[in-house]
Design a protein around this motif. Structure first.
Motif, PDB file in Angstrom:
ATOM      1  N   GLY A  89      42.555  58.434  49.297  1.00  0.00           N
ATOM      2  CA  GLY A  89      42.157  57.207  48.643  1.00  0.00           C
ATOM      3  C   GLY A  89      43.112  56.820  47.529  1.00  0.00           C
ATOM      4  O   GLY A  89      43.941  57.624  47.082  1.00  0.00           O
ATOM      5  N   SER A  90      42.989  55.585  47.089  1.00  0.00           N
ATOM      6  CA  SER A  90      43.792  55.084  45.971  1.00  0.00           C
ATOM      7  C   SER A  90      42.964  55.112  44.693  1.00  0.00           C
ATOM      8  O   SER A  90      41.746  54.937  44.722  1.00  0.00           O
ATOM      9  N   LEU A  91      43.635  55.312  43.574  1.00  0.00           N
ATOM     10  CA  LEU A  91      43.004  55.235  42.257  1.00  0.00           C
ATOM     11  C   LEU A  91      43.282  53.855  41.688  1.00  0.00           C
ATOM     12  O   LEU A  91      44.434  53.411  41.667  1.00  0.00           O
ATOM     13  N   TYR A  92      42.235  53.165  41.237  1.00  0.00           N
ATOM     14  CA  TYR A  92      42.421  51.835  40.679  1.00  0.00           C
ATOM     15  C   TYR A  92      41.515  51.640  39.469  1.00  0.00           C
ATOM     16  O   TYR A  92      40.585  52.421  39.228  1.00  0.00           O
ATOM     17  N   VAL A  93      41.815  50.609  38.712  1.00  0.00           N
ATOM     18  CA  VAL A  93      40.980  50.222  37.574  1.00  0.00           C
ATOM     19  C   VAL A  93      40.510  48.795  37.782  1.00  0.00           C
ATOM     20  O   VAL A  93      41.194  47.986  38.410  1.00  0.00           O
ATOM     21  N   SER A  94      39.330  48.492  37.275  1.00  0.00           N
ATOM     22  CA  SER A  94      38.791  47.132  37.277  1.00  0.00           C
ATOM     23  C   SER A  94      38.164  46.852  35.926  1.00  0.00           C
ATOM     24  O   SER A  94      37.730  47.790  35.234  1.00  0.00           O
ATOM     25  N   VAL A  95      38.115  45.573  35.562  1.00  0.00           N
ATOM     26  CA  VAL A  95      37.544  45.186  34.266  1.00  0.00           C
ATOM     27  C   VAL A  95      36.494  44.113  34.488  1.00  0.00           C
ATOM     28  O   VAL A  95      36.749  43.096  35.133  1.00  0.00           O
ATOM     29  N   LEU A  96      35.308  44.355  33.931  1.00  0.00           N
ATOM     30  CA  LEU A  96      34.265  43.329  33.911  1.00  0.00           C
ATOM     31  C   LEU A  96      34.463  42.524  32.636  1.00  0.00           C
ATOM     32  O   LEU A  96      34.227  43.014  31.532  1.00  0.00           O
ATOM     33  N   GLN A  97      34.952  41.297  32.807  1.00  0.00           N
ATOM     34  CA  GLN A  97      35.203  40.404  31.683  1.00  0.00           C
ATOM     35  C   GLN A  97      34.077  39.382  31.619  1.00  0.00           C
ATOM     36  O   GLN A  97      34.028  38.440  32.404  1.00  0.00           O
ATOM     37  N   PRO A  98      33.122  39.553  30.679  1.00  0.00           N
ATOM     38  CA  PRO A  98      32.020  38.601  30.589  1.00  0.00           C
ATOM     39  C   PRO A  98      32.358  37.401  29.715  1.00  0.00           C
ATOM     40  O   PRO A  98      33.185  37.485  28.797  1.00  0.00           O
ATOM     41  N   ALA A  99      31.732  36.294  30.025  1.00  0.00           N
ATOM     42  CA  ALA A  99      31.717  35.153  29.113  1.00  0.00           C
ATOM     43  C   ALA A  99      30.590  35.369  28.113  1.00  0.00           C
ATOM     44  O   ALA A  99      29.764  36.278  28.274  1.00  0.00           O
ATOM     45  N   ASP A 100      30.537  34.533  27.092  1.00  0.00           N
ATOM     46  CA  ASP A 100      29.496  34.708  26.079  1.00  0.00           C
ATOM     47  C   ASP A 100      28.110  34.331  26.581  1.00  0.00           C
ATOM     48  O   ASP A 100      27.110  34.563  25.888  1.00  0.00           O
ATOM     49  N   ALA A 144      44.378  49.012  32.534  1.00  0.00           N
ATOM     50  CA  ALA A 144      43.379  47.952  32.712  1.00  0.00           C
ATOM     51  C   ALA A 144      43.677  46.761  31.804  1.00  0.00           C
ATOM     52  O   ALA A 144      43.539  45.598  32.209  1.00  0.00           O
ATOM     53  N   ALA A 145      44.101  47.032  30.567  1.00  0.00           N
ATOM     54  CA  ALA A 145      44.435  45.945  29.645  1.00  0.00           C
ATOM     55  C   ALA A 145      45.641  45.154  30.153  1.00  0.00           C
ATOM     56  O   ALA A 145      45.682  43.919  30.031  1.00  0.00           O
ATOM     57  N   ARG A 146      46.626  45.841  30.730  1.00  0.00           N
ATOM     58  CA  ARG A 146      47.792  45.138  31.285  1.00  0.00           C
ATOM     59  C   ARG A 146      47.390  44.250  32.456  1.00  0.00           C
ATOM     60  O   ARG A 146      47.889  43.123  32.594  1.00  0.00           O
ATOM     61  N   GLU A 147      46.483  44.743  33.294  1.00  0.00           N
ATOM     62  CA  GLU A 147      46.018  43.931  34.417  1.00  0.00           C
ATOM     63  C   GLU A 147      45.310  42.673  33.927  1.00  0.00           C
ATOM     64  O   GLU A 147      45.487  41.587  34.490  1.00  0.00           O
ATOM     65  N   VAL A 176      37.853  53.172  38.402  1.00  0.00           N
ATOM     66  CA  VAL A 176      37.306  53.372  37.063  1.00  0.00           C
ATOM     67  C   VAL A 176      37.101  51.990  36.459  1.00  0.00           C
ATOM     68  O   VAL A 176      38.056  51.216  36.337  1.00  0.00           O
ATOM     69  N   MET A 177      35.859  51.683  36.118  1.00  0.00           N
ATOM     70  CA  MET A 177      35.493  50.351  35.656  1.00  0.00           C
ATOM     71  C   MET A 177      35.356  50.328  34.133  1.00  0.00           C
ATOM     72  O   MET A 177      34.741  51.224  33.544  1.00  0.00           O
ATOM     73  N   PHE A 178      35.901  49.287  33.525  1.00  0.00           N
ATOM     74  CA  PHE A 178      35.807  49.070  32.088  1.00  0.00           C
ATOM     75  C   PHE A 178      35.109  47.739  31.830  1.00  0.00           C
ATOM     76  O   PHE A 178      35.140  46.838  32.670  1.00  0.00           O
ATOM     77  N   THR A 179      34.497  47.616  30.668  1.00  0.00           N
ATOM     78  CA  THR A 179      33.963  46.330  30.230  1.00  0.00           C
ATOM     79  C   THR A 179      34.789  45.826  29.058  1.00  0.00           C
ATOM     80  O   THR A 179      35.227  46.601  28.202  1.00  0.00           O
ATOM     81  N   ALA A 180      35.020  44.525  29.026  1.00  0.00           N
ATOM     82  CA  ALA A 180      35.761  43.875  27.947  1.00  0.00           C
ATOM     83  C   ALA A 180      34.789  43.127  27.042  1.00  0.00           C
ATOM     84  O   ALA A 180      33.689  42.763  27.472  1.00  0.00           O
ATOM     85  N   PRO A 181      35.175  42.866  25.792  1.00  0.00           N
ATOM     86  CA  PRO A 181      34.299  42.091  24.910  1.00  0.00           C
ATOM     87  C   PRO A 181      34.087  40.680  25.457  1.00  0.00           C
ATOM     88  O   PRO A 181      35.002  40.088  26.037  1.00  0.00           O
ATOM     89  N   PRO A 182      32.884  40.118  25.291  1.00  0.00           N
ATOM     90  CA  PRO A 182      32.629  38.757  25.768  1.00  0.00           C
ATOM     91  C   PRO A 182      33.515  37.746  25.048  1.00  0.00           C
ATOM     92  O   PRO A 182      33.838  37.904  23.872  1.00  0.00           O
ATOM     93  N   LEU A 183      33.877  36.691  25.781  1.00  0.00           N
ATOM     94  CA  LEU A 183      34.660  35.586  25.225  1.00  0.00           C
ATOM     95  C   LEU A 183      34.013  34.278  25.664  1.00  0.00           C
ATOM     96  O   LEU A 183      33.345  34.219  26.706  1.00  0.00           O
ATOM     97  N   PRO A 184      34.213  33.200  24.902  1.00  0.00           N
ATOM     98  CA  PRO A 184      33.684  31.904  25.330  1.00  0.00           C
ATOM     99  C   PRO A 184      34.222  31.515  26.705  1.00  0.00           C
ATOM    100  O   PRO A 184      35.397  31.752  27.015  1.00  0.00           O
ATOM    101  N   ALA A 185      33.365  30.918  27.515  1.00  0.00           N
ATOM    102  CA  ALA A 185      33.772  30.545  28.867  1.00  0.00           C
ATOM    103  C   ALA A 185      34.982  29.626  28.854  1.00  0.00           C
ATOM    104  O   ALA A 185      35.924  29.801  29.643  1.00  0.00           O
ATOM    105  N   ARG A 186      34.998  28.646  27.950  1.00  0.00           N
ATOM    106  CA  ARG A 186      36.120  27.723  27.898  1.00  0.00           C
ATOM    107  C   ARG A 186      37.416  28.451  27.566  1.00  0.00           C
ATOM    108  O   ARG A 186      38.486  28.145  28.113  1.00  0.00           O
ATOM    109  N   GLU A 187      37.352  29.443  26.686  1.00  0.00           N
ATOM    110  CA  GLU A 187      38.552  30.208  26.342  1.00  0.00           C
ATOM    111  C   GLU A 187      39.084  30.977  27.547  1.00  0.00           C
ATOM    112  O   GLU A 187      40.296  31.038  27.768  1.00  0.00           O
TER     113      GLU A 187
END
Length: 241
Positions: A89-100, A144-147, A176-187
């Motif tokens: 298998g391959s090793l990968y990272v993903s990020v859940l980027q939520p809106a506010d 993950a941050a670079r992606e 490996v899944m990471f969560t990012a801080p929420p940001l405004p949808a428009r941003e």
């Protein structure tokens, strides 16, 4: 009893151990090269770059994992189409980027990628570090941050990403899944638009041809085109739907 298609595991404590892939037989190597050349002929944008292959995964206590990996290249993925060949298998990272407002950002992969037209989270396959460098949770977080920066124009720093969970799915791939801080949808939309303008100005194609915010698996199903198989499960777990 049939094993589940996806196994959800903890991600708070991960120890990565480098190993070496066994040598392929001449028959398997020749078949792998043939399948890879056919894939490149169909999609000339494919690149046989370095990747980290998963050679083992075990629990380490209640909240930890030991993940064994080895250096290889994208060409080895062709073994999945070779009967009786060893598959890693391959090793990968993903990020859940939520809106506010709680919705999650997903992107549609460009035609030049390995999964054209597929909707998925920002992220990508992990590349092995240069000789002497260590692959650890911090390195995965930095990747993950670079992606995020490359795919959606985010300036979120690596130390702002929080490990969420680890998933083992088809072909033994481990994400490996990471969560990012929420940001405004428009941003989020504006940052992506700025990235597209910058990429097209220099003749490049962004990895995502479109981004959208979704709040449920039903929103995902309404998007035109296929999506990553794990995505509905992640959306349900994150949104509580």
């Amino acid at each position: 009893m049939t094993a589940p298609a996806v196994e959800i595991l903890p991600a708070g404590r991960i120890r990565l151990v480098e190993t070496v892939l066994p040598e392929l037989s001449g028959r398997h190597r020749a078949a792998m090269d043939r399948v890879w050349e056919e894939a490149v002929h169909a999609n000339p944008a494919l690149f046989d770059g370095p990747v980290a292959a998963v050679t083992g995964l075990a629990r380490d206590g209640a909240d930890g994992l030991v993940l064994s990996w080895a250096r290889t290249t994208y060409r080895h993925r062709a073994l999945r189409q070779v009967p009786d060949a060893p598959v890693y298998g391959s090793l990968y990272v993903s990020v859940l980027q939520p809106a506010d407002d709680g919705r999650l950002l997903v992107g549609r992969m460009a035609p030049s990628t390995a999964a054209p037209g597929r909707w998925q989270l920002p992220g990508g396959t992990v590349e092995p570090p240069e000789d002497g460098a260590e692959l650890d949770l911090g390195a995965l977080r930095a990747h993950a941050a670079r992606e995020l920066a490359e795919e959606i124009g985010s300036d979120t720093q690596a130390d702002a990403l929080t490990p969420w969970l680890t998933a083992r799915g088809g072909h033994g791939n481990v994400g490996v899944m990471f969560t990012a801080p929420p940001l405004p949808a428009r941003e989020l939309y504006d940052r992506y638009a700025q990235l597209v303008r910058a990429e097209t100005a220099v003749g490049s194609q962004p990895e995502f041809t479109r981004v959208e915010l979704i709040g449920s698996p039903a929103d995902l199903e309404r998007l035109e085109g296929p999506h990553a198989g794990l995505l509905p499960l992640l959306v349900r777990r994150y949104t509580g739907t």
